[in-house]
Design a protein around this motif. Sequence first.
Motif, PDB file in Angstrom:
ATOM      1  N   MET A 172     -11.820   5.015  12.169  1.00 46.37           N
ATOM      2  CA  MET A 172     -11.070   6.173  11.680  1.00 46.37           C
ATOM      3  C   MET A 172      -9.645   6.061  12.212  1.00 46.37           C
ATOM      4  O   MET A 172      -9.442   5.743  13.390  1.00 46.37           O
ATOM      5  N   ILE A 173      -8.690   6.328  11.325  1.00 50.10           N
ATOM      6  CA  ILE A 173      -7.285   6.289  11.709  1.00 50.10           C
ATOM      7  C   ILE A 173      -6.612   7.554  11.184  1.00 50.10           C
ATOM      8  O   ILE A 173      -7.148   8.235  10.307  1.00 50.10           O
ATOM      9  N   HIS A 174      -5.449   7.868  11.740  1.00 51.41           N
ATOM     10  CA  HIS A 174      -4.699   8.982  11.161  1.00 51.41           C
ATOM     11  C   HIS A 174      -3.246   8.951  11.615  1.00 51.41           C
ATOM     12  O   HIS A 174      -2.908   8.366  12.651  1.00 51.41           O
ATOM     13  N   GLY A 194       0.827  -1.200   0.000  1.00 57.23           N
ATOM     14  CA  GLY A 194       0.000   0.000   0.000  1.00 57.23           C
ATOM     15  C   GLY A 194       0.863   1.252   0.000  1.00 57.23           C
ATOM     16  O   GLY A 194       2.063   1.189  -0.270  1.00 57.23           O
ATOM     17  N   PHE A 195       0.256   2.391   0.333  1.00 57.35           N
ATOM     18  CA  PHE A 195       1.003   3.647   0.354  1.00 57.35           C
ATOM     19  C   PHE A 195       2.009   3.708   1.507  1.00 57.35           C
ATOM     20  O   PHE A 195       3.030   4.374   1.399  1.00 57.35           O
ATOM     21  N   GLY A 196       1.694   3.049   2.620  1.00 54.29           N
ATOM     22  CA  GLY A 196       2.600   3.074   3.751  1.00 54.29           C
ATOM     23  C   GLY A 196       2.580   4.364   4.546  1.00 54.29           C
ATOM     24  O   GLY A 196       3.505   4.635   5.322  1.00 54.29           O
ATOM     25  N   PHE A 197       1.521   5.162   4.396  1.00 52.99           N
ATOM     26  CA  PHE A 197       1.424   6.395   5.184  1.00 52.99           C
ATOM     27  C   PHE A 197       1.201   6.093   6.669  1.00 52.99           C
ATOM     28  O   PHE A 197       1.628   6.856   7.537  1.00 52.99           O
ATOM     29  N   ILE A 198       0.492   5.003   6.944  1.00 50.64           N
ATOM     30  CA  ILE A 198       0.166   4.613   8.320  1.00 50.64           C
ATOM     31  C   ILE A 198       0.624   3.169   8.511  1.00 50.64           C
ATOM     32  O   ILE A 198       0.263   2.293   7.721  1.00 50.64           O
ATOM     33  N   PRO A 199       1.425   2.899   9.542  1.00 48.68           N
ATOM     34  CA  PRO A 199       1.897   1.523   9.756  1.00 48.68           C
ATOM     35  C   PRO A 199       0.723   0.570   9.971  1.00 48.68           C
ATOM     36  O   PRO A 199      -0.231   0.908  10.671  1.00 48.68           O
ATOM     37  N   GLY A 200       0.802  -0.604   9.353  1.00 50.65           N
ATOM     38  CA  GLY A 200      -0.250  -1.585   9.573  1.00 50.65           C
ATOM     39  C   GLY A 200      -0.521  -2.434   8.354  1.00 50.65           C
ATOM     40  O   GLY A 200       0.042  -2.232   7.274  1.00 50.65           O
ATOM     41  N   THR A 211      -9.228  14.052  17.337  1.00 47.43           N
ATOM     42  CA  THR A 211      -8.508  14.694  16.246  1.00 47.43           C
ATOM     43  C   THR A 211      -9.399  15.818  15.720  1.00 47.43           C
ATOM     44  O   THR A 211     -10.509  16.032  16.230  1.00 47.43           O
ATOM     45  N   ALA A 212      -8.936  16.483  14.688  1.00 45.58           N
ATOM     46  CA  ALA A 212      -9.736  17.554  14.086  1.00 45.58           C
ATOM     47  C   ALA A 212     -11.044  17.031  13.509  1.00 45.58           C
ATOM     48  O   ALA A 212     -12.001  17.791  13.331  1.00 45.58           O
ATOM     49  N   VAL A 234      -3.861  -1.787  12.665  1.00 46.25           N
ATOM     50  CA  VAL A 234      -2.826  -0.770  12.868  1.00 46.25           C
ATOM     51  C   VAL A 234      -2.572  -0.582  14.365  1.00 46.25           C
ATOM     52  O   VAL A 234      -3.440  -0.878  15.191  1.00 46.25           O
ATOM     53  N   PRO A 235      -1.390  -0.081  14.746  1.00 47.69           N
ATOM     54  CA  PRO A 235      -1.114   0.170  16.156  1.00 47.69           C
ATOM     55  C   PRO A 235      -2.125   1.141  16.763  1.00 47.69           C
ATOM     56  O   PRO A 235      -2.642   2.045  16.088  1.00 47.69           O
ATOM     57  N   LYS A 236      -2.381   0.955  18.045  1.00 49.14           N
ATOM     58  CA  LYS A 236      -3.391   1.741  18.766  1.00 49.14           C
ATOM     59  C   LYS A 236      -3.155   3.244  18.640  1.00 49.14           C
ATOM     60  O   LYS A 236      -4.100   4.033  18.624  1.00 49.14           O
ATOM     61  N   ALA A 237      -1.893   3.633  18.553  1.00 44.79           N
ATOM     62  CA  ALA A 237      -1.554   5.066  18.495  1.00 44.79           C
ATOM     63  C   ALA A 237      -2.197   5.763  17.300  1.00 44.79           C
ATOM     64  O   ALA A 237      -2.380   6.988  17.326  1.00 44.79           O
ATOM     65  N   TYR A 238      -2.544   5.012  16.259  1.00 48.11           N
ATOM     66  CA  TYR A 238      -3.094   5.607  15.040  1.00 48.11           C
ATOM     67  C   TYR A 238      -4.602   5.433  14.924  1.00 48.11           C
ATOM     68  O   TYR A 238      -5.196   5.885  13.938  1.00 48.11           O
ATOM     69  N   ILE A 239      -5.232   4.785  15.907  1.00 44.85           N
ATOM     70  CA  ILE A 239      -6.677   4.534  15.859  1.00 44.85           C
ATOM     71  C   ILE A 239      -7.416   5.652  16.596  1.00 44.85           C
ATOM     72  O   ILE A 239      -7.229   5.852  17.794  1.00 44.85           O
ATOM     73  N   ASP A 240      -8.256   6.369  15.867  1.00 46.39           N
ATOM     74  CA  ASP A 240      -8.982   7.508  16.438  1.00 46.39           C
ATOM     75  C   ASP A 240     -10.395   7.135  16.878  1.00 46.39           C
ATOM     76  O   ASP A 240     -10.894   7.630  17.885  1.00 46.39           O
TER      77      ASP A 240
END
Length: 201
Positions: free
Chosen positions: A169-171, A97-103, A130-131, A151-157
């Motif tokens: 939602m992730i970011h 994938g794009f690899g913008f977000i680990p997972g 988040t916004a 994905v790691p918890k740190a990226y789960i909104d």
Amino acid sequence: MIVVIDYDAGNTANVLRALKKLGVQALLSADPDHIFSAKGLILPGVGAFPAAMAELERRGLVEVIKQAVAEGTPLLGICLGMQLLTETGLEHQETQGFGFIPGVCRQIPHQVGYPVPHMGWNALEVEQETALTPGLEDQSVYFVHSYYTDVPKAYIDVTAQYSLTVPAMIHKDHVYGAQFHPEKSGDVGLGILSKFVALCQ
């Protein structure tokens, strides 16, 4: 100008209709000049991970999108578009994938009482602000998907409950994803799109 990435993704008409309802100037385009000049990008998607990445590659859009994001342009991935933000998809075959977000994008496990694909309205639980998350707690949105982003918890909104806890939602930084369809989720979904547009300004 918000640019909706054009790669025959399937749900572009509804996304454009939702943005028009919000009074947002939006353009469906695969033109690098439009993408580089956009205030924000939306990557929609309905279908399979490998086919989507292959089509984006065929149109020369993978590196264009990566460059635009590297230059600071906010990006919102919707449904399959969110899954493509991760490093790897496991649908049919392992695909980068794009690899913008680990997972990794994995299939929803089959479980009695929880048909796959997961289709329907589910309540949201906000995990971190988040916004895009104000006002989303306990609101319901519309999902249609057979795969989820591990994905790691740190990226789960935001999450939703199904046969597993679904990252809704992730970011990471200025890259955002919504597993559900904001463009099909009534006023709640319009509110998310509106917040993303405001973020892009």
